[in-house]
Design a protein around this motif. Sequence first.
Motif, PDB file in Angstrom:
ATOM      1  N   SER A  76       0.851  -1.182   0.000  1.00 18.67           N
ATOM      2  CA  SER A  76       0.000   0.000   0.000  1.00 18.67           C
ATOM      3  C   SER A  76       0.891   1.238   0.000  1.00 18.67           C
ATOM      4  O   SER A  76       2.058   1.187   0.385  1.00 18.67           O
ATOM      5  N   PHE A  77       0.327   2.305  -0.465  1.00 20.00           N
ATOM      6  CA  PHE A  77       1.065   3.564  -0.531  1.00 20.00           C
ATOM      7  C   PHE A  77       1.679   3.876   0.833  1.00 20.00           C
ATOM      8  O   PHE A  77       2.872   4.156   0.938  1.00 20.00           O
ATOM      9  N   THR A  78       0.884   3.772   1.838  1.00 19.80           N
ATOM     10  CA  THR A  78       1.344   4.049   3.193  1.00 19.80           C
ATOM     11  C   THR A  78       2.552   3.209   3.570  1.00 19.80           C
ATOM     12  O   THR A  78       3.521   3.705   4.123  1.00 19.80           O
ATOM     13  N   VAL A 133       6.572   4.329   4.490  1.00 17.06           N
ATOM     14  CA  VAL A 133       7.321   3.896   5.668  1.00 17.06           C
ATOM     15  C   VAL A 133       8.710   3.425   5.252  1.00 17.06           C
ATOM     16  O   VAL A 133       9.710   3.792   5.856  1.00 17.06           O
ATOM     17  N   GLU A 134       8.767   2.632   4.215  1.00 14.98           N
ATOM     18  CA  GLU A 134      10.049   2.111   3.730  1.00 14.98           C
ATOM     19  C   GLU A 134      10.976   3.270   3.351  1.00 14.98           C
ATOM     20  O   GLU A 134      12.147   3.292   3.707  1.00 14.98           O
ATOM     21  N   ILE A 135      10.443   4.217   2.616  1.00 19.25           N
ATOM     22  CA  ILE A 135      11.233   5.360   2.173  1.00 19.25           C
ATOM     23  C   ILE A 135      11.756   6.176   3.346  1.00 19.25           C
ATOM     24  O   ILE A 135      12.919   6.530   3.396  1.00 19.25           O
ATOM     25  N   LEU A 136      10.877   6.444   4.275  1.00 15.95           N
ATOM     26  CA  LEU A 136      11.287   7.244   5.427  1.00 15.95           C
ATOM     27  C   LEU A 136      12.467   6.598   6.136  1.00 15.95           C
ATOM     28  O   LEU A 136      13.388   7.275   6.584  1.00 15.95           O
ATOM     29  N   VAL A 187      17.264  16.117   4.625  1.00 17.74           N
ATOM     30  CA  VAL A 187      15.830  16.346   4.798  1.00 17.74           C
ATOM     31  C   VAL A 187      15.157  16.270   3.432  1.00 17.74           C
ATOM     32  O   VAL A 187      15.800  16.464   2.410  1.00 17.74           O
ATOM     33  N   THR A 188      13.898  15.989   3.437  1.00 20.79           N
ATOM     34  CA  THR A 188      13.144  15.925   2.183  1.00 20.79           C
ATOM     35  C   THR A 188      11.750  16.462   2.469  1.00 20.79           C
ATOM     36  O   THR A 188      11.408  16.724   3.606  1.00 20.79           O
ATOM     37  N   SER A 189      10.956  16.613   1.441  1.00 21.61           N
ATOM     38  CA  SER A 189       9.625  17.172   1.663  1.00 21.61           C
ATOM     39  C   SER A 189       8.553  16.099   1.533  1.00 21.61           C
ATOM     40  O   SER A 189       8.792  15.029   0.980  1.00 21.61           O
ATOM     41  N   TYR A 190       7.401  16.385   2.059  1.00 24.25           N
ATOM     42  CA  TYR A 190       6.280  15.443   2.021  1.00 24.25           C
ATOM     43  C   TYR A 190       5.986  15.065   0.574  1.00 24.25           C
ATOM     44  O   TYR A 190       5.791  13.899   0.255  1.00 24.25           O
ATOM     45  N   GLY A 191       5.970  16.082  -0.266  1.00 23.04           N
ATOM     46  CA  GLY A 191       5.658  15.838  -1.672  1.00 23.04           C
ATOM     47  C   GLY A 191       6.673  14.920  -2.333  1.00 23.04           C
ATOM     48  O   GLY A 191       6.314  14.055  -3.133  1.00 23.04           O
ATOM     49  N   ILE A 192       7.954  15.113  -2.009  1.00 21.82           N
ATOM     50  CA  ILE A 192       8.995  14.282  -2.603  1.00 21.82           C
ATOM     51  C   ILE A 192       8.843  12.830  -2.147  1.00 21.82           C
ATOM     52  O   ILE A 192       8.949  11.905  -2.941  1.00 21.82           O
ATOM     53  N   VAL A 193       8.589  12.660  -0.874  1.00 23.26           N
ATOM     54  CA  VAL A 193       8.390  11.305  -0.342  1.00 23.26           C
ATOM     55  C   VAL A 193       7.197  10.670  -1.045  1.00 23.26           C
ATOM     56  O   VAL A 193       7.264   9.524  -1.495  1.00 23.26           O
ATOM     57  N   ALA A 194       6.151  11.439  -1.156  1.00 26.42           N
ATOM     58  CA  ALA A 194       4.947  10.941  -1.823  1.00 26.42           C
ATOM     59  C   ALA A 194       5.286  10.514  -3.242  1.00 26.42           C
ATOM     60  O   ALA A 194       4.861   9.462  -3.715  1.00 26.42           O
ATOM     61  N   GLY A 195       6.090  11.343  -3.898  1.00 27.07           N
ATOM     62  CA  GLY A 195       6.484  11.043  -5.269  1.00 27.07           C
ATOM     63  C   GLY A 195       7.265   9.744  -5.344  1.00 27.07           C
ATOM     64  O   GLY A 195       7.032   8.907  -6.214  1.00 27.07           O
ATOM     65  N   MET A 196       8.186   9.557  -4.421  1.00 28.61           N
ATOM     66  CA  MET A 196       8.984   8.335  -4.407  1.00 28.61           C
ATOM     67  C   MET A 196       8.101   7.128  -4.113  1.00 28.61           C
ATOM     68  O   MET A 196       8.376   6.022  -4.564  1.00 28.61           O
ATOM     69  N   ALA A 197       7.064   7.377  -3.365  1.00 28.82           N
ATOM     70  CA  ALA A 197       6.159   6.282  -3.012  1.00 28.82           C
ATOM     71  C   ALA A 197       5.224   5.962  -4.166  1.00 28.82           C
ATOM     72  O   ALA A 197       4.520   4.955  -4.142  1.00 28.82           O
ATOM     73  N   GLY A 198       5.238   6.807  -5.162  1.00 29.98           N
ATOM     74  CA  GLY A 198       4.429   6.535  -6.340  1.00 29.98           C
ATOM     75  C   GLY A 198       3.358   7.548  -6.672  1.00 29.98           C
ATOM     76  O   GLY A 198       2.750   7.474  -7.728  1.00 29.98           O
ATOM     77  N   ASN A 199       3.114   8.511  -5.814  1.00 26.72           N
ATOM     78  CA  ASN A 199       2.088   9.505  -6.116  1.00 26.72           C
ATOM     79  C   ASN A 199       2.446  10.887  -5.577  1.00 26.72           C
ATOM     80  O   ASN A 199       2.210  11.176  -4.421  1.00 26.72           O
ATOM     81  N   PRO A 200       2.982  11.730  -6.425  1.00 24.92           N
ATOM     82  CA  PRO A 200       3.438  13.081  -6.068  1.00 24.92           C
ATOM     83  C   PRO A 200       2.343  13.929  -5.438  1.00 24.92           C
ATOM     84  O   PRO A 200       2.623  14.896  -4.746  1.00 24.92           O
ATOM     85  N   ARG A 201       1.108  13.579  -5.683  1.00 20.66           N
ATOM     86  CA  ARG A 201       0.004  14.399  -5.157  1.00 20.66           C
ATOM     87  C   ARG A 201      -0.452  13.959  -3.780  1.00 20.66           C
ATOM     88  O   ARG A 201      -1.317  14.569  -3.187  1.00 20.66           O
ATOM     89  N   ALA A 202       0.095  12.869  -3.309  1.00 21.23           N
ATOM     90  CA  ALA A 202      -0.374  12.320  -2.023  1.00 21.23           C
ATOM     91  C   ALA A 202       0.438  12.785  -0.825  1.00 21.23           C
ATOM     92  O   ALA A 202       0.547  12.080   0.165  1.00 21.23           O
ATOM     93  N   VAL A 216       1.600  12.624   5.542  1.00 23.37           N
ATOM     94  CA  VAL A 216       1.365  13.185   6.867  1.00 23.37           C
ATOM     95  C   VAL A 216       0.649  12.163   7.737  1.00 23.37           C
ATOM     96  O   VAL A 216       1.004  11.952   8.894  1.00 23.37           O
ATOM     97  N   ARG A 217      -0.336  11.550   7.195  1.00 17.70           N
ATOM     98  CA  ARG A 217      -1.088  10.543   7.930  1.00 17.70           C
ATOM     99  C   ARG A 217      -0.167   9.442   8.419  1.00 17.70           C
ATOM    100  O   ARG A 217      -0.264   8.984   9.542  1.00 17.70           O
ATOM    101  N   VAL A 218       0.733   9.009   7.553  1.00 13.41           N
ATOM    102  CA  VAL A 218       1.656   7.932   7.912  1.00 13.41           C
ATOM    103  C   VAL A 218       2.481   8.341   9.119  1.00 13.41           C
ATOM    104  O   VAL A 218       2.652   7.560  10.060  1.00 13.41           O
ATOM    105  N   LEU A 219       2.990   9.549   9.089  1.00  8.64           N
ATOM    106  CA  LEU A 219       3.808  10.000  10.207  1.00  8.64           C
ATOM    107  C   LEU A 219       3.003   9.992  11.495  1.00  8.64           C
ATOM    108  O   LEU A 219       3.510   9.651  12.552  1.00  8.64           O
ATOM    109  N   HIS A 220       1.739  10.356  11.386  1.00  8.05           N
ATOM    110  CA  HIS A 220       0.889  10.375  12.574  1.00  8.05           C
ATOM    111  C   HIS A 220       0.631   8.969  13.090  1.00  8.05           C
ATOM    112  O   HIS A 220       0.697   8.715  14.284  1.00  8.05           O
ATOM    113  N   SER A 221       0.340   8.088  12.180  1.00  3.88           N
ATOM    114  CA  SER A 221      -0.050   6.736  12.584  1.00  3.88           C
ATOM    115  C   SER A 221       1.108   5.774  12.826  1.00  3.88           C
ATOM    116  O   SER A 221       1.015   4.892  13.661  1.00  3.88           O
TER     117      SER A 221
END
Length: 104
Positions: free
Chosen positions: A4-6, A10-13, A21-36, A41-46
């Motif tokens: 799952s994206f989430t 986690v793996e990337i982080l 340091v990196t940005s939320y958007g970049i991490v999202a992009g590496m995870a497969g969806n630049p818009r997510a 943020v949710r992942v970091l919380h959970s």
Amino acid sequence: MELSFTRRVVEILNRIPEGQVTSYGIVAGMAGNPRAARQVVRVLHSSSKKYNLPWHRVISSRGYIAIKDPAGFEEQKALLAAEGVFADEEGKVKIEGFWIGYDD
DNA sequence: CAGCTGACTTGGG
DNA sequence: GCCCAAGCCAGCT
């Protein structure tokens, strides 16, 4: 198999190098969806504590610490400072550029 | 099943 | 370069 994206976030982080340091958007992009970025943020919380993630190495694309909670904000500054990454009172991180996944 | 949420991002003035 | 408004996604309630 497709995690799952989430889960991928986690793996990337876990691969973000110290002092980087990196940005939320970049991490999202590496995870497969630049818009997510918001999903990151949710992942970091959970899962930040659960998976022992370096959540402090993730900041906004503007180069600012994005945490709302003052306590967490200060905590992130401290954690980053411990790795040689400094930020001023505004939360503006002093760094050349973002980590984009090459180092690993 | 429909709606809400959130430590975001980008574009336009 | 700063501020505001709208957009976007996946997991939760």
